[in-house]
Motif scaffolding. Sequence first.
Motif, PDB file in Angstrom:
ATOM      1  N   HIS A 191      31.347  47.658  44.925  1.00  0.00           N
ATOM      2  CA  HIS A 191      31.561  47.026  43.621  1.00  0.00           C
ATOM      3  C   HIS A 191      31.592  45.514  43.807  1.00  0.00           C
ATOM      4  N   HIS A 192      30.685  44.806  43.106  1.00  0.00           N
ATOM      5  CA  HIS A 192      30.591  43.345  43.174  1.00  0.00           C
ATOM      6  C   HIS A 192      30.782  42.803  41.765  1.00  0.00           C
ATOM      7  N   GLU A 193      31.656  41.806  41.607  1.00  0.00           N
ATOM      8  CA  GLU A 193      32.020  41.378  40.254  1.00  0.00           C
ATOM      9  C   GLU A 193      32.151  39.860  40.158  1.00  0.00           C
ATOM     10  N   LEU A 194      31.625  39.335  39.072  1.00  0.00           N
ATOM     11  CA  LEU A 194      31.789  37.930  38.693  1.00  0.00           C
ATOM     12  C   LEU A 194      32.696  37.878  37.469  1.00  0.00           C
ATOM     13  N   VAL A 195      33.735  37.044  37.518  1.00  0.00           N
ATOM     14  CA  VAL A 195      34.656  36.893  36.396  1.00  0.00           C
ATOM     15  C   VAL A 195      34.719  35.421  36.002  1.00  0.00           C
ATOM     16  N   ALA A 203      34.884  30.093  37.516  1.00  0.00           N
ATOM     17  CA  ALA A 203      34.472  31.482  37.722  1.00  0.00           C
ATOM     18  C   ALA A 203      34.631  31.859  39.188  1.00  0.00           C
ATOM     19  N   TYR A 204      34.923  33.125  39.423  1.00  0.00           N
ATOM     20  CA  TYR A 204      35.103  33.581  40.797  1.00  0.00           C
ATOM     21  C   TYR A 204      34.420  34.931  40.998  1.00  0.00           C
ATOM     22  N   ALA A 205      34.128  35.214  42.272  1.00  0.00           N
ATOM     23  CA  ALA A 205      33.481  36.466  42.659  1.00  0.00           C
ATOM     24  C   ALA A 205      34.434  37.263  43.535  1.00  0.00           C
ATOM     25  N   HIS A 206      34.457  38.556  43.321  1.00  0.00           N
ATOM     26  CA  HIS A 206      35.286  39.431  44.150  1.00  0.00           C
ATOM     27  C   HIS A 206      34.721  40.839  44.060  1.00  0.00           C
ATOM     28  N   GLY A 207      35.397  41.786  44.687  1.00  0.00           N
ATOM     29  CA  GLY A 207      34.942  43.166  44.628  1.00  0.00           C
ATOM     30  C   GLY A 207      35.648  44.023  45.651  1.00  0.00           C
ATOM     31  N   TRP A 208      35.075  45.183  45.919  1.00  0.00           N
ATOM     32  CA  TRP A 208      35.687  46.099  46.872  1.00  0.00           C
ATOM     33  C   TRP A 208      34.662  47.103  47.375  1.00  0.00           C
ATOM     34  N   VAL A 209      35.042  47.784  48.431  1.00  0.00           N
ATOM     35  CA  VAL A 209      34.264  48.867  49.008  1.00  0.00           C
ATOM     36  C   VAL A 209      35.198  50.055  49.168  1.00  0.00           C
ATOM     37  N   ALA A 210      34.696  51.259  48.910  1.00  0.00           N
ATOM     38  CA  ALA A 210      35.525  52.459  49.027  1.00  0.00           C
ATOM     39  C   ALA A 210      34.728  53.574  49.686  1.00  0.00           C
ATOM     40  N   PRO A 227      39.045  36.739  46.207  1.00  0.00           N
ATOM     41  CA  PRO A 227      38.072  36.015  45.371  1.00  0.00           C
ATOM     42  C   PRO A 227      37.480  34.788  46.064  1.00  0.00           C
ATOM     43  N   GLU A 228      36.243  34.487  45.688  1.00  0.00           N
ATOM     44  CA  GLU A 228      35.521  33.317  46.166  1.00  0.00           C
ATOM     45  C   GLU A 228      34.985  32.557  44.954  1.00  0.00           C
ATOM     46  N   PRO A 229      34.961  31.227  45.005  1.00  0.00           N
ATOM     47  CA  PRO A 229      34.356  30.476  43.892  1.00  0.00           C
ATOM     48  C   PRO A 229      32.901  30.894  43.700  1.00  0.00           C
ATOM     49  N   TRP A 230      32.505  31.099  42.459  1.00  0.00           N
ATOM     50  CA  TRP A 230      31.123  31.485  42.168  1.00  0.00           C
ATOM     51  C   TRP A 230      30.238  30.252  42.166  1.00  0.00           C
ATOM     52  N   LYS A 231      29.156  30.315  42.918  1.00  0.00           N
ATOM     53  CA  LYS A 231      28.208  29.209  42.990  1.00  0.00           C
ATOM     54  C   LYS A 231      26.893  29.656  42.375  1.00  0.00           C
ATOM     55  N   GLY A 250      20.532  38.063  42.766  1.00  0.00           N
ATOM     56  CA  GLY A 250      21.557  39.095  42.706  1.00  0.00           C
ATOM     57  C   GLY A 250      22.937  38.499  42.910  1.00  0.00           C
ATOM     58  N   PHE A 251      23.784  39.230  43.633  1.00  0.00           N
ATOM     59  CA  PHE A 251      25.160  38.799  43.910  1.00  0.00           C
ATOM     60  C   PHE A 251      25.251  38.353  45.362  1.00  0.00           C
ATOM     61  N   THR A 252      25.757  37.138  45.580  1.00  0.00           N
ATOM     62  CA  THR A 252      26.026  36.639  46.926  1.00  0.00           C
ATOM     63  C   THR A 252      27.284  35.791  46.878  1.00  0.00           C
ATOM     64  N   ALA A 253      28.289  36.178  47.662  1.00  0.00           N
ATOM     65  CA  ALA A 253      29.539  35.418  47.699  1.00  0.00           C
ATOM     66  C   ALA A 253      30.331  35.829  48.930  1.00  0.00           C
ATOM     67  N   GLY A 254      30.797  34.844  49.687  1.00  0.00           N
ATOM     68  CA  GLY A 254      31.666  35.116  50.822  1.00  0.00           C
ATOM     69  C   GLY A 254      31.063  36.047  51.853  1.00  0.00           C
ATOM     70  N   GLY A 255      29.748  35.963  52.055  1.00  0.00           N
ATOM     71  CA  GLY A 255      29.092  36.824  53.032  1.00  0.00           C
ATOM     72  C   GLY A 255      28.746  38.206  52.526  1.00  0.00           C
ATOM     73  N   ILE A 256      29.012  38.493  51.254  1.00  0.00           N
ATOM     74  CA  ILE A 256      28.679  39.784  50.645  1.00  0.00           C
ATOM     75  C   ILE A 256      27.394  39.620  49.841  1.00  0.00           C
TER      76      ILE A 256
END
Length: 485
Positions: A191-195, A203-210, A227-231, A250-256
């Motif tokens: 799950h990858h999310e921009l808020v 705005a920041y990016a975060h998410g999780w893996v399960a 969370p990581e700042p969204w660029k 796509g989604f790229t943030a903090g090495g994800i």
Amino acid sequence: MGARGTTFSEVMAGSVRLAGEREPRPVRLDLAVRADEVLRPLGTTEGELTGRVRVAGWADDTGMRGELEISPLARRRIRYRIHFTAGGRRCTLDGWKSISPARPVKSMTVLPFVLLEDGEQTGEGTLRFPLATQLLPFLRSFRFPRRTAPPSGAADPGALLPPRWDGAAGRTEVWYTTVTDPQSGTGLWLHHELVAPADGSGAYAHGWVAQFPGDGQEPVRHARFGPEPWKPAGGQSRGDEEAEGAQGSGFTAGGIEAVPGRLRGSAGPFSWDLTEQPDGEPLFTFPRWSWRRPLLPAAQIVPAPQATYSGSFTHDGGELRLDDAPGATARIYGHGNARRWAWLHAHLGGGDVLEIVAAVSMRPVLRRLPPLVFLRLRKDGRTWPRRVERAAVGWAGVGRFRADIGLPVWTVTGHSGMRRVKVVVTQPEERTLALDYTDPDGSGAVCRNSETADAHILLERWWGRWRKEAEWLLDGTAHAEVGGR
């Protein structure tokens, strides 16, 4: 205008006797066939097979692949080679229909076969095409699509992955991928999310893996990232061109990363590096216009409803190797989570897929309504209901589909045209993960997700009375979620 290909679906059932066993086991194949040319009765046509193999008590692989040789006159045979997984072992079903002018019906409907494992025969059996129940669906399934490049942004899954966010406050954007490993039954959720907070802060990016163990005996485990700042694309320095290109697709943030054809990253004890191979057209769960023009509280699409994933997923207990594991990637864009919702993604075999979103909005008027149901069933290359609005609103509210949202069981029922459907989803507590969501306005919600859920789907058609058209039973391979506040 490009050349045409051929697609169709086929169902066969029969039995197989495995080596060392006295009693035969029931077998069923649900196949989707795709060829890059129109069938040539006087020549030979090569096709690709996808779908589902079921051998009672021994195998149930929804990610099978294979080859089909159609040569009824030139070589007088129709040969099937199907590669699938049974209990962690790679097996091949190999057989052909021997076409005989003296026995045209029998020779076209009976398939003797052998099962092979590492080149050694491990079983033999016979499959039959049931003319009485499958002839009409078989004939109706034939399509001859043009082999043209997809229109820009319309049919290319990668064109639907770039970020939609335009800098406005109070928005959420999600990229999520769910996968089932056919060998172990393990389910994965990325799950990858921009808020973009409603108060206008950054705005920041975060998410999780399960990880959802297939046996249900071990607990579901997860880890968050960010969370990581969204660029946004174009916001990086000149020396960060590679990151800028990825962010724009796509989604790229903090090495994800979640970009076309690739998913990789690490969080807590998990790390993953997966390739994605989409197969089939994107699925618009909501009306197409709602994705182009974000007028609704939120909209969801599935750029890759039928995809396969290969690569490695490592955790502190070892490594999971994926080889053409079935799954899907979906997207959400809107103002935040619903008041209540339920979601289902189900691979049905043979190229068929079902996607459901049922939700109650947070908007003052809409929150008083029952759940609006958006249901898309892609079967035999066609999507039903024909208009997505039909399930959600019916005809001025009459005849809309209905959802009963709860846990551990929730249901969706409805009918459109000459068809009706009943879906029963079960999310056992031990196979369900509860996670907190935070909306752009700071309010919270809780989702309860299972990537090893069960589902029973019954599709009926009106022929003077309701008769079963198709039925699917998913045991631990459905992807489902229920959320609320």
